[in-house]
Design an enzyme around this catalytic site. Sequence first.
Site, mmCIF file in Angstrom:
data_model
loop_
_atom_site.group_PDB
_atom_site.id
_atom_site.type_symbol
_atom_site.label_atom_id
_atom_site.label_comp_id
_atom_site.label_asym_id
_atom_site.label_seq_id
_atom_site.Cartn_x
_atom_site.Cartn_y
_atom_site.Cartn_z
ATOM 1 N N ASN A 1 0.819 -1.213 0.000
ATOM 2 C CA ASN A 1 0.000 0.000 0.000
ATOM 3 C C ASN A 1 0.853 1.264 0.000
ATOM 4 O O ASN A 1 0.460 2.287 -0.560
ATOM 5 C CB ASN A 1 -0.931 0.009 1.219
ATOM 6 C CG ASN A 1 -1.972 -1.093 1.163
ATOM 7 O OD1 ASN A 1 -2.078 -1.812 0.169
ATOM 8 N ND2 ASN A 1 -2.729 -1.239 2.224
ATOM 9 N N ASN B 1 0.032 -1.697 -6.965
ATOM 10 C CA ASN B 1 -0.283 -2.624 -5.888
ATOM 11 C C ASN B 1 -1.764 -2.549 -5.524
ATOM 12 O O ASN B 1 -2.285 -1.462 -5.271
ATOM 13 C CB ASN B 1 0.529 -2.285 -4.636
ATOM 14 C CG ASN B 1 0.139 -3.138 -3.440
ATOM 15 O OD1 ASN B 1 0.511 -4.298 -3.356
ATOM 16 N ND2 ASN B 1 -0.649 -2.579 -2.524
ATOM 17 N N GLU B 2 -2.427 -3.705 -5.549
ATOM 18 C CA GLU B 2 -3.815 -3.835 -5.061
ATOM 19 C C GLU B 2 -4.713 -2.687 -5.523
ATOM 20 O O GLU B 2 -5.470 -2.116 -4.734
ATOM 21 C CB GLU B 2 -3.829 -3.957 -3.538
ATOM 22 C CG GLU B 2 -3.192 -5.235 -3.041
ATOM 23 C CD GLU B 2 -3.299 -5.442 -1.528
ATOM 24 O OE1 GLU B 2 -3.875 -4.571 -0.834
ATOM 25 O OE2 GLU B 2 -2.814 -6.475 -1.049
ATOM 26 N N GLU C 1 2.121 -11.478 -2.169
ATOM 27 C CA GLU C 1 1.834 -11.261 -0.747
ATOM 28 C C GLU C 1 1.062 -12.465 -0.234
ATOM 29 O O GLU C 1 0.000 -12.799 -0.767
ATOM 30 C CB GLU C 1 1.007 -9.984 -0.509
ATOM 31 C CG GLU C 1 1.769 -8.692 -0.688
ATOM 32 C CD GLU C 1 0.977 -7.472 -0.224
ATOM 33 O OE1 GLU C 1 0.219 -7.598 0.772
ATOM 34 O OE2 GLU C 1 1.119 -6.406 -0.852
ATOM 35 N N TYR D 1 -4.118 -13.554 2.828
ATOM 36 C CA TYR D 1 -3.691 -13.725 4.218
ATOM 37 C C TYR D 1 -4.745 -14.553 4.939
ATOM 38 O O TYR D 1 -5.935 -14.488 4.608
ATOM 39 C CB TYR D 1 -3.539 -12.365 4.915
ATOM 40 C CG TYR D 1 -2.476 -11.476 4.330
ATOM 41 C CD1 TYR D 1 -1.137 -11.623 4.701
ATOM 42 C CD2 TYR D 1 -2.789 -10.491 3.398
ATOM 43 C CE1 TYR D 1 -0.146 -10.806 4.155
ATOM 44 C CE2 TYR D 1 -1.803 -9.674 2.851
ATOM 45 C CZ TYR D 1 -0.491 -9.845 3.238
ATOM 46 O OH TYR D 1 0.484 -9.038 2.705
ATOM 47 N N GLN E 1 5.697 -9.952 5.834
ATOM 48 C CA GLN E 1 6.864 -9.264 5.336
ATOM 49 C C GLN E 1 8.107 -9.902 5.952
ATOM 50 O O GLN E 1 7.995 -10.916 6.633
ATOM 51 C CB GLN E 1 6.765 -7.784 5.679
ATOM 52 C CG GLN E 1 5.621 -7.080 4.943
ATOM 53 C CD GLN E 1 5.534 -5.593 5.246
ATOM 54 O OE1 GLN E 1 6.491 -4.956 5.679
ATOM 55 N NE2 GLN E 1 4.355 -5.039 5.034
#
Length: 503
Positions: free
Chosen positions: A72, A172-173, A292, A244, A350
Site C-alpha cells: 500500500n 499494488n492492489e 503477498e 492472508y 513481510q
Amino acid sequence: MPNAQLTIDPAFRIGPADRRIFGSFVEHMGRCVYGGVYEPGHPAADPRGLRRDVLDLTRELGVSVVRYPGGNFVSSYRWEDGVGPAGDRPRRLDLAWKTIETNEFGLDEFMTWAAEAGVEPMMAVNLGTRGVAEALDLLEYTNHPGGTQLSDLRRKHGAEQPYGVRLWCLGNEMDGPWQVGHKTADEYGRLAAETARAMKMIDPSISLVACGSSNRGMPTFAAWEATVLEHTYEHVDYISAHTYYDPSDGDRASLLASAVDMDAFITEVVATADHVGAKLRQKRKLKISFDEWNVWYQSRLQADLDRRGWVEAPALIEDDYTAVDAVVVGDLLITLLRHADRVGVACQAQLANVIAPIRTRNGGPAWRQSIFHPFALTARYARGTVLRTEPTGPTYETRRYGDVPALDTVAVHDEETGELAVFAVNRSPQDLPLDLDLRGLPGLRAEAHTTVAAGTEPDATNTEADPERVTPRDLTTPTVDGGRASVLLPATSWNLLRFVPAL
C-alpha cells in the site's frame, strides 16, 4: 486413525521449483525498515546502518527475491524522495499506514541491502498517484547504464553500474478501495498496459506483474483479472495474487486447512488468465506472482492505526506466531510448490517485524519466529523438479471448507544429486501413519525426518526471552525396504522427509 498412502514417481512432473517462489517483502510499514533491516547506531549495524544480524537471518531463511517498497505504501510514494544525500530528503505523510516517512532509507539503500543479502530486487512502481512518466524515470535511474540525466544521477549517488532490476510490479492492489489512487479494472488495465509498453521500450529484458485481485474474497474477483488482462495480456508476464489467513476467530481446524483456499485461488486465477489468453489468441501462458501471502491476525490492524497519531516507524502488526501458524505457513509453501508450473514468483509478507519470520528489538537482538523454520527448510531442500503427489488417507471436518484431507504433500526431486525431499503436513490433531511407495526412484535411503510439531503446545511462540521454544527437531529416520517406507507424522505438524542415493 487409518494410514495415509503416497506414491512418488519421477514421471509425474509438474515443473521446476523456481527459486523465485521463496521471496519476501520489505515495505515501509511499521518497523520492517526502520528498526528491522535498517537501524543506524545499533551494535550490529554496519557503517551504512544495515543490521548485520538481520542480514544473517535473511540469508539463513533462504530468501531469493524481495519486493520493495510496497505494498500500500507505494501508491502515494515518490521514489525520488529516497535517493541522494540523506540530509536533503523530505519528510512526508504516508497515507497508507498513517505514519511520517523520513525517507532516510530509500531506493539506493535498498539496493545496497539487497546486494548484501544476496537477494534479487523486485521493484513496484506507483500507479496510484503517478503514472507512465514517473515509472519510466524510475526505470531509467535503476537500469540505464549512463549518459542520461537520471542514469548519471544514479552514478553521482555512488552506483556506477546499473542496478539491473528484472522484476517490476505495476502498482499494488489497485482494486482495493483502501488504496490511494484506487481505480476500476478498466482504468487500471489501460494505465498498466501503457506503462508496461513504455517500460519495455527502455528495457525489453524486464518482466512485469499486473495487479490481480487483492484477495479471493473481493466482490470483483475474477472479473477484475479478466478485464485487466484483456488490456495487458500481451505486455505483462505475471498476474499478481495476494492472500492472508487470520487465526483470530479461534477456528483452528479451518486455519490448518488454509491451503485449500490458496489452492482454489491459484486454480481460478489460472483459469481466468487462460480464458483471456484463448480469447485473444495468445499462445503464451501467463504465470502468477503470489507476491503477498502469510498468516496475519488482521483484526488487530485497525486498532493499531486508530490509537495513535502521525509518528515515525511505530510498532505495527508485530504478530507473535504460534507453532500452529508455522504448520499453516509450511502448508502454504507446499501449495505454491504444487503449482510450480504456473506460480513463478511468491513473496511472504513481510521480512522483519511486520507479520514477519524475523523479529527484532530496537537496540537489541533479532530472533527467528516459529514460521521462519518451515520456510528456511523448504527453501533449502526444494531444489529440482516438483513431482505430483496424490496422497490418499483420512479426512477431517472444518467449518469453513467442509471435509478436507488430513494430509497435504508435495515432493521435489533433484535429478543432479538424486536426492528427494518430501514435504508433508498432518493437519489433524492425531498422529498420522504414512506409507510411501518410492519404487519409481530405486536405490534411495532415508537421510532424515525433520518436523515442526504443534500437537503438544499449539500456542507456543518464540520470544526474545525464549527464542528457540518452537524449533525443528529430528525424529527417527525411517527405513526404506524394497522401495517402501513408513513414517509417523506427529499430530498437527509440518514435516520434511529427505531421501538420498544409497552408497
